[in-house]
Enzyme design. Structure first.
Site, PDB file in Angstrom:
ATOM      1  N   LYS A 202      89.479  79.705  21.430  1.00 48.52           N
ATOM      2  CA  LYS A 202      89.221  80.579  20.342  1.00 48.52           C
ATOM      3  C   LYS A 202      89.610  79.589  19.139  1.00 48.52           C
ATOM      4  CE  LYS A 202      88.810  84.439  17.820  1.00 48.52           C
ATOM      5  NZ  LYS A 202      89.826  85.414  16.999  1.00 48.52           N
ATOM      6  N   ARG A 212      85.451  87.909   6.750  1.00 44.55           N
ATOM      7  CA  ARG A 212      87.206  88.496   6.976  1.00 44.55           C
ATOM      8  C   ARG A 212      86.525  89.032   5.568  1.00 44.55           C
ATOM      9  NH1 ARG A 212      90.816  84.168   8.056  1.00 44.55           N
ATOM     10  NH2 ARG A 212      90.165  84.202  10.194  1.00 44.55           N
ATOM     11  N   ARG A 223      95.708  81.266  10.522  1.00 49.10           N
ATOM     12  CA  ARG A 223      96.531  82.329  12.276  1.00 49.10           C
ATOM     13  C   ARG A 223      96.180  80.512  12.943  1.00 49.10           C
ATOM     14  NH1 ARG A 223      94.263  87.030  11.586  1.00 49.10           N
ATOM     15  NH2 ARG A 223      91.828  87.184  10.986  1.00 49.10           N
ATOM     16  N   GLU A 239      93.683  77.089  28.204  1.00 48.77           N
ATOM     17  CA  GLU A 239      93.505  78.641  28.293  1.00 48.77           C
ATOM     18  C   GLU A 239      92.630  79.537  29.058  1.00 48.77           C
ATOM     19  OE1 GLU A 239      94.701  80.555  26.227  1.00 48.77           O
ATOM     20  OE2 GLU A 239      95.799  79.031  24.418  1.00 48.77           O
ATOM     21  N   LYS A 254      84.605  80.242  21.076  1.00 50.87           N
ATOM     22  CA  LYS A 254      83.971  80.456  20.028  1.00 50.87           C
ATOM     23  C   LYS A 254      84.595  79.596  18.917  1.00 50.87           C
ATOM     24  CE  LYS A 254      85.174  83.882  17.375  1.00 50.87           C
ATOM     25  NZ  LYS A 254      86.079  85.318  16.479  1.00 50.87           N
ATOM     26  N   SER A 280      80.458  84.076  12.286  1.00 52.13           N
ATOM     27  CA  SER A 280      80.066  84.789  10.124  1.00 52.13           C
ATOM     28  C   SER A 280      78.732  83.419   9.898  1.00 52.13           C
ATOM     29  CB  SER A 280      81.183  85.490  10.408  1.00 52.13           C
ATOM     30  OG  SER A 280      81.834  84.752  10.093  1.00 52.13           O
ATOM     31  N   TYR A 319      74.488  87.075  15.679  1.00 50.97           N
ATOM     32  CA  TYR A 319      74.250  88.656  14.539  1.00 50.97           C
ATOM     33  C   TYR A 319      72.707  89.082  14.468  1.00 50.97           C
ATOM     34  CZ  TYR A 319      79.174  88.144  13.689  1.00 50.97           C
ATOM     35  OH  TYR A 319      80.824  88.011  13.728  1.00 50.97           O
TER      36      TYR A 319
HETATM   37  C1  PBG Z   1      89.133  88.375  15.947  1.00 53.99           C
HETATM   38  C2  PBG Z   1      88.223  87.938  15.425  1.00 53.99           C
HETATM   39  C3  PBG Z   1      87.354  87.195  14.572  1.00 53.99           C
HETATM   40  C4  PBG Z   1      86.310  87.567  14.844  1.00 53.99           C
HETATM   41  C5  PBG Z   1      85.770  88.222  15.881  1.00 53.99           C
HETATM   42  N1  PBG Z   1      87.134  88.787  16.613  1.00 53.99           N
HETATM   43  C6  PBG Z   1      88.124  86.783  13.343  1.00 53.99           C
HETATM   44  C7  PBG Z   1      88.759  86.147  13.939  1.00 53.99           C
HETATM   45  O1  PBG Z   1      89.274  85.326  14.703  1.00 53.99           O
HETATM   46  O2  PBG Z   1      90.372  85.468  12.760  1.00 53.99           O
HETATM   47  C8  PBG Z   1      84.829  86.449  13.993  1.00 53.99           C
HETATM   48  C9  PBG Z   1      84.208  86.686  13.866  1.00 53.99           C
HETATM   49  C10 PBG Z   1      82.740  85.670  13.252  1.00 53.99           C
HETATM   50  O3  PBG Z   1      83.617  85.065  12.470  1.00 53.99           O
HETATM   51  O4  PBG Z   1      81.797  86.315  13.232  1.00 53.99           O
HETATM   52  N2  PBG Z   1      89.219  90.214  15.403  1.00 53.99           N
END
Ligand code: PBG
Length: 331
Positions: A202, A212, A223, A239, A254, A280, A319
């Site tokens: 990730k 967000r 992060r 990982e 991801k 997203s 989505y």
């Molecule tokens: C963590 C989480 C995130 C997303 C999925 N699980 C946010 C992040 O890691 O900052 C992002 C999913 C997306 O952007 O569609 N709870």
């Protein structure tokens, strides 16, 4: 065209592209509706769904509209749903994430009551939706994300989510040891059958922006001390090895399109199902361009899903899951 193969007429790959039937027959990869997973947001304390402005077509659901969305997804042949809770009250330790009456737990029970075992019901296991500082874990005295204290919170979250009926949990906070820690907590609580879909590779991505808004995140800063640097490839293999050793049943890459190389490598390496999360910002980019008439929406969406499938993903979080399942079944 005069080139030849050792005196024979040249091969003509275009022969296999002559008709739609021919192209369909020789097509190598096609996403399966049952491999699609719909991420869905449910927000506490609202009576109407709230549109997410940066993700046209996506809403924060009420408990009621979430049930309907789950039923529609099942009807369309979608494989699973991944739930995210948006609580009314956030605090430093993310209390609502471990409250059996917290919005995510309530929604899990609702969705299981609605779809039973027709849909694989999953939940995101992370604290960022629940903390007032917006980080994926709890903070130490100096304000840094405390890895091991966070693991204890994740273990508790895992127990309440499993008790609420999740078939699959998705540990997504990128804490070291999270998969093993959560696995042990589940086993000790008698939840041996609940599986783990690890957010394994990730990356700290700019494309999470619209998410967000979707979870009302209050994150300031970034992060970068827990999510991966986009510059690194081999780190993902590390990982991956750790998550598999700790008991991950399925692994995920991801975001999606910017990390197809990592996805391809995972699908070569492992014998567990490999998933990809089309996040997203990837959704927002296509929607925005399509709205302007700059690209064809359906074709563009299907092309992205096909590219994940071609790279070897058997599971795709998107989505567009319900809509895409409809397009794919139509043929
Ligand atoms: C963590 C989480 C995130 C997303 C999925 N699980 C946010 C992040 O890691 O900052 C992002 C999913 C997306 O952007 O569609 N709870």
């Amino acid at each position: 065209m005069s080139s030849t193969y050792g005196g024979f007429p040249a091969a003509r790959p275009r022969r296999l592209r002559t008709t739609a039937a021919m192209r369909r027959m020789v097509a190598e990869h096609r996403p399966r509706p049952s491999g699609l997973i719909l991420p869905a947001f449910v927000r506490e304390g609202i009576t109407e769904p709230v549109p997410v402005s940066s993700m046209p077509g996506v809403v924060q659901h009420t408990r009621d509209t979430l049930r309907k969305a789950a039923a529609e997804a099942a009807e369309a042949g979608v494989g699973g749903i991944m739930l995210f809770g948006v609580p009314e009250h956030k605090d430093a330790v993310g209390s609502q994430g471990t409250d059996p009456e917290g919005i995510l737990q309530v929604a899990l029970r609702d969705v299981r009551a609605e779809v039973g075992d027709e849909l694989v019901v999953m939940s995101d296991l992370c604290l960022d939706e629940y903390t007032d500082h917006g980080h994926c874990g709890v903070l130490d005295a100096r304000g840094r994300v405390d890895n091991d204290a966070t693991l204890e919170r994740y273990a508790e979250m895992a127990r309440v989510q499993a008790d609420a009926g999740a078939h699959v949990l998705g540990p997504s906070g990128m804490m070291d040891g999270q998969v093993g820690h959560v696995r042990r907590a589940l086993d000790e609580a008698g939840h041996q059958d609940v599986s783990l879909f690890a957010y394994t590779a990730k990356y700290a991505s700019a494309f999470y922006g619209p998410f967000r808004e979707a979870v009302g995140s209050s994150l300031k800063g970034d992060r970068n001390t827990y999510q991966q640097d986009p510059a690194n490839f081999r780190e993902s293999l590390r990982e991956l090895a750790l998550d598999l050793a700790e008991g991950a049943d399925m692994v995920m890459v991801k975001p999606g399109l910017p990390y197809l190389d990592v996805l391809r490598e995972f699908t070569r390496e492992v014998d567990v199902p490999v998933g990809v999360y089309q996040i997203s910002g990837e959704y927002a980019m296509v929607e925005a361009a399509a709205e302007k008439g700059w690209i064809e929406r359906e074709r563009a969406v299907l092309e992205t899903l096909t590219s994940f499938t071609r790279a070897g993903a058997s599971l795709i979080l998107t989505y567009w899951a319900t809509q895409a399942a409809g397009w794919l079944r139509r043929g």
